[in-house]
Design an enzyme around this catalytic site. Structure first.
Site, PDB file in Angstrom:
ATOM      1  CB  CYS A 158      -1.099   0.031   1.064  1.00 16.44           C
ATOM      2  SG  CYS A 158      -2.231   1.202   1.062  1.00 16.44           S
ATOM      3  CB  CYS A 183      -1.897   4.644   3.597  1.00 19.30           C
ATOM      4  SG  CYS A 183      -1.441   3.193   4.500  1.00 19.30           S
ATOM      5  CB  CYS A 225      -4.264   3.782  -0.327  1.00 19.77           C
ATOM      6  SG  CYS A 225      -4.666   3.562   1.506  1.00 19.77           S
ATOM      7  CE  LYS A 256      -7.372  -1.223   4.557  1.00 18.01           C
ATOM      8  NZ  LYS A 256      -6.073  -0.742   3.977  1.00 18.01           N
ATOM      9  CE  LYS A 299      -6.764  -3.603   8.331  1.00 21.12           C
ATOM     10  NZ  LYS A 299      -5.734  -2.735   7.738  1.00 21.12           N
TER      11      LYS A 299
END
Length: 330
Positions: A124, A126, A134, A199, A252
């Site tokens: 990712c 971020c 992101c 997610k 998630k």
């Protein structure tokens, strides 16, 4: 449909009186093999910065990270998920693609000392962007297709460093297929992808953003992470990732989305991971510190619930503690 015998012919407590029998007929099994421990690697040497919002977790320099991996292996935890905190950031996260990036260096160091440790790298941007989003920002939002280029380069770089699995957590459309193609073209066709397929744009990520220094500097992530109100959409996301080559799919967070874990496992019957995220972990630790709950008991109940819902893999900050309980150490 025939009716089952009722009381007194049937007494369900008969199979509960003995611990031996309870174990024999238990429907859900939890093993150390199900566990993955997330770790945060930072620059420097001999650095162990406690994460205040996540008791017992630290930002670790590479040397201390290697030491931590040794402790985990002694407890039976054989896999870690790595997140990097770089010395410097840029606008599009290309710092994460460098040969000697923070996670790349960590992977090589761990493998040199503990080649048996199975390393999963979070993919990712971020943690690596100045704005905390992101991917690459265009007109005030993350541009999906430009971000795919950076993510694929990051995955290839980490594969070259020796990582065992890549785990894209960005929620860009098409990133699994793009990454699969890049890995295959660079002779990493054996590299598995664990996709953060469902997610959610969750409020449970707060402590993680402290740990990884990854809070967005403007807006939020609702244009790319999933709406907590949706589960049918999660099924579509998972189906797309599987079609693009995901070997494992992830839900998630875990606790507020046990229904999604259950649906994914039942509809696709593929390996499913669940991320027991930082906020879920920290709530247990805070309640335990105030003597409101039996922390160990609640921790094990949570792990069992995630397994019961259908998760094969549990990514959790409790991993070492759970392993120690399972091994009778605590």
């Amino acid at each position: 449909m025939s009716l089952r015998p009722l009381f007194p012919e049937t007494r369900l407590r008969r199979l509960r009186y003995s611990k031996v029998v309870r174990n024999m007929v238990a429907e859900t099994a939890l093993s150390v093999d199900n566990l993955v421990m997330p770790l945060f690697v930072c620059p420097g040497k001999n650095v162990q910065n406690p994460i205040k919002s996540m008791p017992g977790n630290d930002q670790l320099s590479v040397d201390m990270l290697v030491k931590k991996c040794g402790e985990l292996l002694e407890s039976g935890v054989k896999s870690v998920l790595l997140f990097g905190i770089p010395e410097s950031k840029d606008e599009d996260g290309t710092v994460a693609t460098h040969e000697h990036g923070i996670v790349q260096n960590a992977v090589r160091a761990i493998k040199e000392t503990y080649p048996e440790m199975y390393i999963i790298a979070d993919i990712c941007n971020c943690e690596y962007t100045t704005h905390g989003h992101c991917g690459t920002i265009v007109d005030g939002d993350v541009d999906n297709d430009q971000t795919l280029v950076t993510l694929a380069a990051q995955a290839v770089s980490l594969a070259q460093a020796g990582v065992d699995m890549v785990a894209p957590s960005d929620m860009m459309d098409g990133r699994v297929g793009y990454m699969r193609k890049a890995l295959d073209e660079n002779c990493f066709e054996k590299m598995p992808i664990m996709a953060y397929s469902a997610k959610y744009a969750s409020g449970f990520y707060g402590p993680f953003r402290d740990a990884a220094d990854s809070a967005p500097q403007f807006g939020d992530r609702s244009t790319y992470q999933m709406d907590p109100r949706n589960s049918d959409e999660a099924i579509r996301e998972v189906e797309m990732d599987i079609a693009e080559g995901a070997d494992i799919v992830m839900v998630k967070p875990a606790l507020s989305y046990l229904d999604v874990i259950y649906r994914v496992k039942n509809e696709f019957n593929v390996p499913v991971a669940a991320y027991n995220v930082s906020g879920e972990f920290s709530m247990v630790k805070a309640a335990e510190a105030n003597n409101w709950i039996d922390g160990k008991r609640v921790m094990m109940e949570i792990m069992t619930s995630i397994r019961r819902a259908g998760a094969d893999i549990i990514i959790t900050y409790h991993a070492k503690e759970v392993a120690d309980v399972l091994n009778g150490k605590i």
